[in-house]
Design a protein around this motif. Structure first.
Motif, PDB file in Angstrom:
ATOM      1  N   LEU A   1       6.520  -7.486 -10.173  1.00  0.00           N
ATOM      2  CA  LEU A   1       6.961  -5.803  -9.618  1.00  0.00           C
ATOM      3  C   LEU A   1       5.309  -5.022  -9.337  1.00  0.00           C
ATOM      4  CD1 LEU A   1       9.062  -3.440  -8.506  1.00  0.00           C
ATOM      5  CD2 LEU A   1       8.356  -2.857 -11.139  1.00  0.00           C
ATOM      6  N   MET A   2       5.000  -5.555  -8.210  1.00  0.00           N
ATOM      7  CA  MET A   2       3.642  -5.032  -7.888  1.00  0.00           C
ATOM      8  C   MET A   2       3.758  -3.291  -7.626  1.00  0.00           C
ATOM      9  SD  MET A   2       1.001  -6.253  -5.079  1.00  0.00           S
ATOM     10  CE  MET A   2       0.335  -7.717  -5.032  1.00  0.00           C
ATOM     11  N   ALA A   3       3.417  -2.747  -8.625  1.00  0.00           N
ATOM     12  CA  ALA A   3       3.112  -1.254  -8.645  1.00  0.00           C
ATOM     13  C   ALA A   3       2.079  -0.730  -7.846  1.00  0.00           C
ATOM     14  CB  ALA A   3       2.596  -0.757  -9.889  1.00  0.00           C
ATOM     15  N   GLU A   4       2.194   0.091  -6.875  1.00  0.00           N
ATOM     16  CA  GLU A   4       0.870   0.913  -5.758  1.00  0.00           C
ATOM     17  C   GLU A   4       1.325   2.105  -5.688  1.00  0.00           C
ATOM     18  OE1 GLU A   4      -1.556  -0.142  -5.009  1.00  0.00           O
ATOM     19  OE2 GLU A   4      -2.914  -0.818  -2.979  1.00  0.00           O
ATOM     20  N   PRO A   5       1.244   2.943  -6.686  1.00  0.00           N
ATOM     21  CA  PRO A   5       1.696   4.097  -6.125  1.00  0.00           C
ATOM     22  C   PRO A   5       0.610   4.920  -4.999  1.00  0.00           C
ATOM     23  CG  PRO A   5       0.878   3.342  -7.973  1.00  0.00           C
ATOM     24  CD  PRO A   5       1.314   2.639  -7.355  1.00  0.00           C
ATOM     25  N   ALA A   6      -0.880   4.735  -5.622  1.00  0.00           N
ATOM     26  CA  ALA A   6      -1.608   5.645  -4.515  1.00  0.00           C
ATOM     27  C   ALA A   6      -1.502   4.859  -3.081  1.00  0.00           C
ATOM     28  CB  ALA A   6      -3.444   4.983  -5.338  1.00  0.00           C
ATOM     29  N   ALA A   7      -1.241   3.977  -2.932  1.00  0.00           N
ATOM     30  CA  ALA A   7      -0.921   3.723  -1.215  1.00  0.00           C
ATOM     31  C   ALA A   7      -0.230   5.003  -0.728  1.00  0.00           C
ATOM     32  CB  ALA A   7      -0.753   2.093  -0.910  1.00  0.00           C
ATOM     33  N   GLY A   8       0.475   5.636  -1.365  1.00  0.00           N
ATOM     34  CA  GLY A   8       1.274   6.569  -0.627  1.00  0.00           C
ATOM     35  C   GLY A   8       0.539   8.005  -0.319  1.00  0.00           C
ATOM     36  N   LEU A   9      -0.433   8.001  -1.194  1.00  0.00           N
ATOM     37  CA  LEU A   9      -1.527   9.051  -0.315  1.00  0.00           C
ATOM     38  C   LEU A   9      -1.114   9.317   0.578  1.00  0.00           C
ATOM     39  CD1 LEU A   9      -3.277   9.194  -4.151  1.00  0.00           C
ATOM     40  CD2 LEU A   9      -1.162  10.893  -3.261  1.00  0.00           C
ATOM     41  N   MET A  10      -1.676   7.832   1.451  1.00  0.00           N
ATOM     42  CA  MET A  10      -2.716   8.030   2.867  1.00  0.00           C
ATOM     43  C   MET A  10      -1.066   7.296   3.630  1.00  0.00           C
ATOM     44  SD  MET A  10      -5.175   4.468   1.858  1.00  0.00           S
ATOM     45  CE  MET A  10      -4.062   3.429   1.135  1.00  0.00           C
ATOM     46  N   SER A  11      -1.785   8.421   5.475  1.00  0.00           N
ATOM     47  CA  SER A  11      -1.048   7.591   6.730  1.00  0.00           C
ATOM     48  C   SER A  11      -0.702   6.426   6.267  1.00  0.00           C
ATOM     49  CB  SER A  11      -1.637   8.086   7.674  1.00  0.00           C
ATOM     50  OG  SER A  11      -2.738   7.318   7.863  1.00  0.00           O
ATOM     51  N   ASN A  12       0.115   5.596   7.375  1.00  0.00           N
ATOM     52  CA  ASN A  12       1.150   4.697   7.929  1.00  0.00           C
ATOM     53  C   ASN A  12      -0.071   3.573   7.978  1.00  0.00           C
ATOM     54  OD1 ASN A  12       3.197   2.824   7.744  1.00  0.00           O
ATOM     55  ND2 ASN A  12       2.124   2.302   9.632  1.00  0.00           N
ATOM     56  N   ASP A  13      -1.198   4.258   8.756  1.00  0.00           N
ATOM     57  CA  ASP A  13      -1.973   3.211   9.038  1.00  0.00           C
ATOM     58  C   ASP A  13      -3.038   2.852   8.390  1.00  0.00           C
ATOM     59  OD1 ASP A  13      -1.568   3.263  11.368  1.00  0.00           O
ATOM     60  OD2 ASP A  13      -2.750   4.575  12.603  1.00  0.00           O
ATOM     61  N   ASP A  14      -3.301   4.030   6.982  1.00  0.00           N
ATOM     62  CA  ASP A  14      -4.746   4.024   6.547  1.00  0.00           C
ATOM     63  C   ASP A  14      -4.115   2.952   5.531  1.00  0.00           C
ATOM     64  OD1 ASP A  14      -6.733   5.599   7.840  1.00  0.00           O
ATOM     65  OD2 ASP A  14      -6.088   7.200   6.574  1.00  0.00           O
ATOM     66  N   CYS A  15      -2.702   3.442   4.634  1.00  0.00           N
ATOM     67  CA  CYS A  15      -1.931   2.578   3.653  1.00  0.00           C
ATOM     68  C   CYS A  15      -1.617   0.592   4.223  1.00  0.00           C
ATOM     69  CB  CYS A  15      -0.695   2.587   3.858  1.00  0.00           C
ATOM     70  SG  CYS A  15       0.639   1.998   2.301  1.00  0.00           S
ATOM     71  N   TRP A  16      -2.018   0.539   5.446  1.00  0.00           N
ATOM     72  CA  TRP A  16      -1.817  -1.022   5.993  1.00  0.00           C
ATOM     73  C   TRP A  16      -3.407  -1.060   6.156  1.00  0.00           C
ATOM     74  CZ3 TRP A  16       0.170  -5.203   6.490  1.00  0.00           C
ATOM     75  CH2 TRP A  16      -0.528  -6.271   7.397  1.00  0.00           C
TER      76      TRP A  16
END
Length: 333
Positions: free
Chosen positions: A186-201
């Motif tokens: 289970l890879m926890a990447e909660p900080a990615a949720g702070l970004m837009s879809n494009d930036d998250c990618w």
């Protein structure tokens, strides 16, 4: 694991895979500090959960300090709370340039590998999922979370340099976890949720995809956890190719279940604090039943916690969660 996933989607009843270790630590009389520092105590707690609850898979503690500590970050170890990274160790692009990718002998990595070896040996009736942090969340712990959010705009080149080093270490760590024989991570990447879809990618998912492409196979499944996602970056999560998505309580699970292809497991999202820890048992039962009803039409939906359950969740509340699932299955079939 491909067959396991297909079987879950094909079966008529609903299953539960909560992310939950603390009840085992508490029932066995240990502290969180002991469990996160000693692989054998950690494994005992995980096995206690597996022996006492009908979870479809078992998971270790979601500890997002292990990899940062291996890089040299300072970590605070309270007796009865999850450890936290204090301060930050990188301040500029030069610091990032000088940063060395650590070995797997660093910090508590060996204790976490030991915990997974023991659980894999002793829990043989269901898959075992290890835990790891995602690249962007690790970068945020090393550089400071608000600073990394600014760095991706002010100096994206430096941000990518850091993300490459984080990904290199995570890949090495997950490969070692996989070598223990366990079935997934289970890879926890909660900080990615702070970004837009494009930036998250750009700053998370494309790096996660490299790890997925290298390590996920028919015997090993990667589940991507993002409790920061409110729905805006589900697409970027799906594009990683991970075979499971684990969501927090900030998003609408019905919408996520619609957005995620039906051959990928969607897991979540009962609030671990306000429901699991703070609510009365009947409220836990009702919240669980409500989510099961709302997502009835989605066979790829697995009921879970929105994140790791915190310490001191009442056992009555955990029982209420499983009772709701049992009653739902009995009435439905």
């Amino acid at each position: 694991m491909i067959e396991w996933r297909k079987d879950i989607i094909a079966r008529p009843d609903r299953i539960a895979i909560p992310v939950m270790t603390h009840p085992g630590i508490e029932e066995l009389g240990y502290t969180v500090k002991q469990a996160v520092k000693d692989g054998e105590i950690h494994a005992e707690a995980v096995k206690w959960i597996a022996n006492n609850y009908p979870t479809q898979a078992t998971s270790v503690i979601m500890d997002l300090t292990v990899e940062a500590e291996a890089f040299g970050a300072d970590v605070l170890f309270p007796e009865d709370e999850i450890p936290t990274v204090t301060g930050h160790m990188l301040n500029n692009a030069d610091d990032i340039r000088r940063l060395e990718v650590p070995s797997l002998e660093s910090g508590r990595i060996r204790e976490y590998l030991k915990a997974n070896i023991i659980v894999h040996r002793d829990v043989t009736d269901r898959p075992v999922f290890a835990g790891c942090i995602g690249p962007f969340s690790l970068a945020g712990r090393l550089f400071d979370m608000s600073e990394i959010m600014m760095l991706i705009y002010s100096d994206p080149e430096a941000a990518h340099m850091l993300l490459k080093k984080c990904s290199e270490f995570i890949t090495k760590y997950v490969a070692a976890l996989k070598a223990t024989g366990i079935e997934g991570v289970l890879m926890a990447e909660p900080a990615a949720g702070l970004m837009s879809n494009d930036d998250c990618w750009t700053f998370s998912s494309q790096y996660v995809k490299l790890i997925v492409d290298q390590l996920q196979d028919e015997n090993f499944m990667i589940v991507l956890h993002n409790c920061g996602n409110t729905g805006q970056c589900t697409d970027a999560m799906v594009r990683t190719g991970a075979h499971g998505m684990h969501l927090g309580n900030k998003c609408d699970m019905v919408q996520v279940a619609r957005d995620v292809p039906q051959d990928i497991l969607v897991m979540g999202n009962i609030d671990p604090v306000t429901v699991f820890k703070q609510a009365a048992p009947e409220e836990v039962y009702n919240a669980t039943m409500e989510l099961l009803e709302q997502t009835r039409e989605f066979p790829h939906m697995v009921i879970s916690t929105g994140c790791d359950t915190p310490p001191h969740v009442p056992i009555e509340n955990i029982n209420a969660f499983f009772k709701a699932m049992e009653d739902f299955n009995n009435v439905s079939h």
